[in-house]
Design an enzyme around this catalytic site. Structure first.
Site, mmCIF file in Angstrom:
data_model
loop_
_atom_site.group_PDB
_atom_site.id
_atom_site.type_symbol
_atom_site.label_atom_id
_atom_site.label_comp_id
_atom_site.label_asym_id
_atom_site.label_seq_id
_atom_site.Cartn_x
_atom_site.Cartn_y
_atom_site.Cartn_z
ATOM 1 N N TYR A 122 106.896 74.699 -36.877
ATOM 2 C CA TYR A 122 105.670 74.417 -36.135
ATOM 3 C C TYR A 122 105.989 73.210 -35.242
ATOM 4 C CZ TYR A 122 100.551 73.768 -35.757
ATOM 5 O OH TYR A 122 99.262 73.633 -35.307
ATOM 6 N N LYS A 193 101.984 79.687 -36.321
ATOM 7 C CA LYS A 193 100.650 79.428 -36.906
ATOM 8 C C LYS A 193 100.424 80.334 -38.113
ATOM 9 C CE LYS A 193 98.626 76.502 -33.986
ATOM 10 N NZ LYS A 193 97.468 75.699 -33.721
ATOM 11 N N ASP A 265 96.137 78.737 -27.693
ATOM 12 C CA ASP A 265 96.819 78.254 -26.484
ATOM 13 C C ASP A 265 96.499 79.057 -25.223
ATOM 14 O OD1 ASP A 265 97.808 76.139 -27.859
ATOM 15 O OD2 ASP A 265 99.834 76.896 -28.083
ATOM 16 N N ASN A 436 100.795 66.298 -27.816
ATOM 17 C CA ASN A 436 102.077 66.848 -28.254
ATOM 18 C C ASN A 436 102.835 67.337 -27.022
ATOM 19 O OD1 ASN A 436 101.455 66.753 -31.087
ATOM 20 N ND2 ASN A 436 100.159 68.549 -30.803
HETATM 21 P P1 NAD Z 1 94.856 70.875 -20.986
HETATM 22 O O1 NAD Z 1 95.902 71.042 -19.959
HETATM 23 O O2 NAD Z 1 93.843 71.952 -21.166
HETATM 24 O O3 NAD Z 1 94.061 69.527 -20.686
HETATM 25 C C1 NAD Z 1 94.638 68.338 -20.287
HETATM 26 C C2 NAD Z 1 93.518 67.450 -19.787
HETATM 27 O O4 NAD Z 1 94.041 66.156 -19.551
HETATM 28 C C3 NAD Z 1 92.887 67.920 -18.491
HETATM 29 O O5 NAD Z 1 91.494 67.795 -18.567
HETATM 30 C C4 NAD Z 1 93.422 66.932 -17.463
HETATM 31 O O6 NAD Z 1 92.525 66.729 -16.379
HETATM 32 C C5 NAD Z 1 93.515 65.692 -18.327
HETATM 33 N N1 NAD Z 1 94.369 64.659 -17.748
HETATM 34 C C6 NAD Z 1 95.486 64.818 -16.996
HETATM 35 N N2 NAD Z 1 95.931 63.601 -16.593
HETATM 36 C C7 NAD Z 1 95.090 62.702 -17.125
HETATM 37 C C8 NAD Z 1 95.018 61.303 -17.057
HETATM 38 N N3 NAD Z 1 95.918 60.599 -16.367
HETATM 39 N N4 NAD Z 1 94.000 60.686 -17.683
HETATM 40 C C9 NAD Z 1 93.084 61.390 -18.396
HETATM 41 N N5 NAD Z 1 93.102 62.711 -18.474
HETATM 42 C C10 NAD Z 1 94.096 63.356 -17.857
HETATM 43 O O7 NAD Z 1 95.582 70.606 -22.350
HETATM 44 P P2 NAD Z 1 95.033 70.741 -23.850
HETATM 45 O O8 NAD Z 1 95.314 72.094 -24.353
HETATM 46 O O9 NAD Z 1 93.630 70.232 -23.937
HETATM 47 O O10 NAD Z 1 96.028 69.757 -24.579
HETATM 48 C C11 NAD Z 1 96.158 68.408 -24.155
HETATM 49 C C12 NAD Z 1 97.106 67.682 -25.079
HETATM 50 O O11 NAD Z 1 96.529 67.602 -26.362
HETATM 51 C C13 NAD Z 1 98.448 68.387 -25.243
HETATM 52 O O12 NAD Z 1 99.467 67.434 -25.254
HETATM 53 C C14 NAD Z 1 98.322 69.050 -26.594
HETATM 54 O O13 NAD Z 1 99.553 69.168 -27.250
HETATM 55 C C15 NAD Z 1 97.440 68.059 -27.315
HETATM 56 N N6 NAD Z 1 96.740 68.689 -28.451
HETATM 57 C C16 NAD Z 1 96.992 68.171 -29.677
HETATM 58 C C17 NAD Z 1 96.399 68.725 -30.794
HETATM 59 C C18 NAD Z 1 96.684 68.131 -32.136
HETATM 60 O O14 NAD Z 1 97.194 67.075 -32.255
HETATM 61 N N7 NAD Z 1 96.380 68.725 -33.215
HETATM 62 C C19 NAD Z 1 95.552 69.821 -30.651
HETATM 63 C C20 NAD Z 1 95.281 70.325 -29.373
HETATM 64 C C21 NAD Z 1 95.886 69.742 -28.260
#
Ligand code: NAD
Length: 584
Positions: A122, A193, A265, A436
């Protein structure tokens, strides 16, 4: 725990094998195939553990080395070879190869080395495997549907080896972890997953199915890679896209009416629409939105407990407004309402930031962000020049948040100025950089400790080593959705739920928070160690099933008066070789 009572299904698992219960109440594997075929199916292959009698009765004589071994000897050999692998990606390939040879051995090995192997099968290693999907591809697993075959979806689902699928993890590969559009490679996240559904949740692996909706990719390197195994075209969009997803959903409803679907995703431009479109049609949830929301809310409730405060007292900034950020902010808003705040108070205490700055309603913003958007009146006393969108620093300076959560995927976003500003106003700021993979994390735990003089309460999305600060070691909790989805999904499967209600998702968050309060806070942990995965998932599943029975989401209302804990336990699949008998 014994799986004496384990009978996963009334429907046959497959044409080739099924689990049956003998007259003494013990499970055995009934097989309709013989000889070499038994060794080729990961569901039936026990390798050198087939007994001499089984070898004689099942046409295996001479096909295996002479010695009969037990599972412990097999695991010892496998682990010794695992340790010889030199890189994480080769460890991943090694484990996946075991999964393709024998599911029981794969899960038994995983169970014994969960801590060491979860980061391989994972996050974070799976990210590398996904990026190299076409270059390291070896074996077929799951289903792939594309525009070319979707009209034959009914036949394709019927083609599958498994007849009683109860849990499907499906992706369109458009927004994998923090590494974006990965096209066909997305299938690996579904496989990963589902491995946690079994290793953590206890779901029978022969009732699970990974699915990739191969709607193309917009990533040029993939389209240009001669090895790329997916459809070589730009992504389907709009009507064509939804037409394909509709056909997939309809085929699932027909073929596996009891299946639960986890959407995985999907990029933010479709994730919210996909969930809204299907959530009343069949039991489904989106892990990035709802699973992440529940996981983060649980961590936040735990951090509040640790410092003896209520969620209602916190001022929260969520940086990132994608599937993860909006999921988390929505869950926190619900938590704040439950803690006694009014809707308008939540507006004053919860701020979501995207790539442009504070999410506000006066500029063209996406519909899914609107329920969390601020209007200009909310921050008129911040003296921001007209038409300028407040930046993350503006929000931190003026709103003085006690909680900073990162889901932006932007490494270094929480810089020293941001962290010290937060720490200036709060003795124990809560800082969760959840992005991540590890390289995308908004700030490292070590830097947070340095910049807050060790006062912050920290959790991350990717695994981090303990932080050493002023001669003391501090463990860093990992906000891993794996503490939510296996328990939530397992409850939905065994409760035969007709929907996954908001109340069920919310219950998973409060269950995890209660588990943490009881088992982790005293050890300084905001999230459980991954070694607790089974215990956590069991507890989450018990609470979620009780909630599903209460709110009518479970079709098994006959379970209302039984011991739910025992019921959950009796359905947990055990990774051990079963006696193998030929079907009559
Ligand atoms: P996404 O691409 O849908 O969203 C990213 C967001 O970040 C967008 O709204 C974008 O506008 C914003 N962004 C970009 N630059 C920015 C900045 N400088 N300041 C503030 N916001 C900014 O991605 P997602 O699927 O929501 O995932 C985002 C991150 O969260 C990824 O790295 C993912 O791995 C992580 N994530 C972690 C977990 C976990 O820890 N369990 C779960 C889900 C997502």
């Amino acid at each position: 725990m014994s799986n004496k009572h384990f009978k996963p299904t009334m429907t046959k698992l497959s044409n080739y094998f099924d689990v049956q219960i003998d007259a003494e109440g013990n499970p055995y594997m009934e097989v309709s195939i013989r000889g070499a075929n038994l060794l080729k199916l990961p569901a039936t292959n026990k390798g050198s553990a087939f007994t001499l009698q089984e070898r004689m009765e099942l046409g295996l004589e001479g096909l295996l080395p002479s010695q009969v071994t037990n599972i412990e000897q097999q695991l010892e050999r496998l682990y010794a070879n695992y340790q010889k692998q030199l890189t994480d990606i080769s460890r991943y390939q090694f484990l996946r190869a075991i999964q393709e040879r024998s599911e029981v051995l794969f899960y038994a090995l995983l169970e014994r080395h969960l801590d060491e192997m979860v980061p391989i099968i994972y996050t974070p290693t799976i990210g590398l495997a996904i990026q190299q999907f076409s270059d390291i591809y070896t074996t077929a697993r799951g289903l792939t549907l594309s525009a070319d075959n979707i009209d034959r979806a009914d036949t394709i689902l019927a083609n599958h080896l498994l007849h009683d699928v109860r849990m499907i993890v499906v992706t369109d590969g458009s927004a994998i972890l923090g590494i974006g559009d990965q096209g066909m490679g997305g299938l690996d996240i579904c496989i990963g997953k589902l491995a946690l559904y079994t290793a953590g949740g206890g779901l029978c692996p022969f009732q699970t199915l990974p699915v990739n909706l191969d709607v193309g990719t917009n990533r040029a390197e993939l389209l240009d890679n001669p090895q790329y195994l997916g459809v070589r075209a730009k992504r389907l969009q709009d009507e064509a896209y939804f037409e394909l997803v509709d056909k997939f959903i309809n085929a699932v409803k027909k073929q596996w009416p009891k299946a639960i679907i986890q959407f995985e995703d999907f990029a933010k431009n479709v994730a919210f629409d996909v969930l809204a479109r299907y959530r009343n049609q069949l039991p489904c949830f989106n892990d990035d939105i709802q699973g992440t929301g529940a996981m983060a809310l649980a961590g936040l409730l735990s951090a509040c407990r640790k410092k003896g405060e209520s969620l209602a007292e916190q001022i929260v900034v969520v940086a990132g407004a994608g599937a993860g950020g909006i999921g988390v902010a929505s869950a926190i808003k619900e938590g704040m309402l439950r803690a006694g705040l009014t809707e308008s108070q939540t507006r004053q205490q919860l701020f979501v930031i995207d790539g442009r700055g504070l999410v506000i309603d006066s500029i063209n913003t996406d519909t899914y962000k609107l329920p969390l958007a601020h209007s200009q009146e909310n921050y008129q006393d911040w003296a921001i020049e007209e038409n300028r969108i407040p930046s993350l620093m503006d929000v931190v300076t003026h709103a003085k948040p006690s909680v900073l959560i990162g889901l932006s995927g932007v490494a270094g976003l929480f810089n020293e100025a941001i962290i010290t500003s937060v720490a200036q106003h709060h003795k124990h700021p809560i800082i969760f950089p959840l992005s991540n993979p590890t390289d995308n994390c908004e700030v490292t735990p070590q830097d947070i400790f340095e910049w807050t003089q060790g006062r912050a309460i920290v959790a991350t999305g990717s695994p981090f080593a303990d932080v050493e600060y002023q001669g003391k070691q501090y463990p860093i909790g990992q906000g891993n959705n794996a503490f939510i989805f296996p328990g939530l999904g397992f409850a939905a499967v065994v409760g035969e739920c007709s929907r996954i209600s908001d109340a069920m998702v919310s219950e998973s968050a409060y269950a995890l928070a209660d588990y943490i309060a009881e088992n982790c806070l005293a050890k300084g942990l905001i999230y459980p160690p991954i070694t607790d995965l089974k215990k956590v998932s069991h507890y989450v599943a018990t609470r979620v099933l009780a909630k599903a029975l209460e709110d009518g989401s479970s079709k098994r209302q006959d379970l209302k008066d039984i011991d739910i804990d025992a019921y959950i336990k009796s359905h947990v699949w055990q990774a051990r070789h079963l006696p193998c008998k030929a079907s009559k």
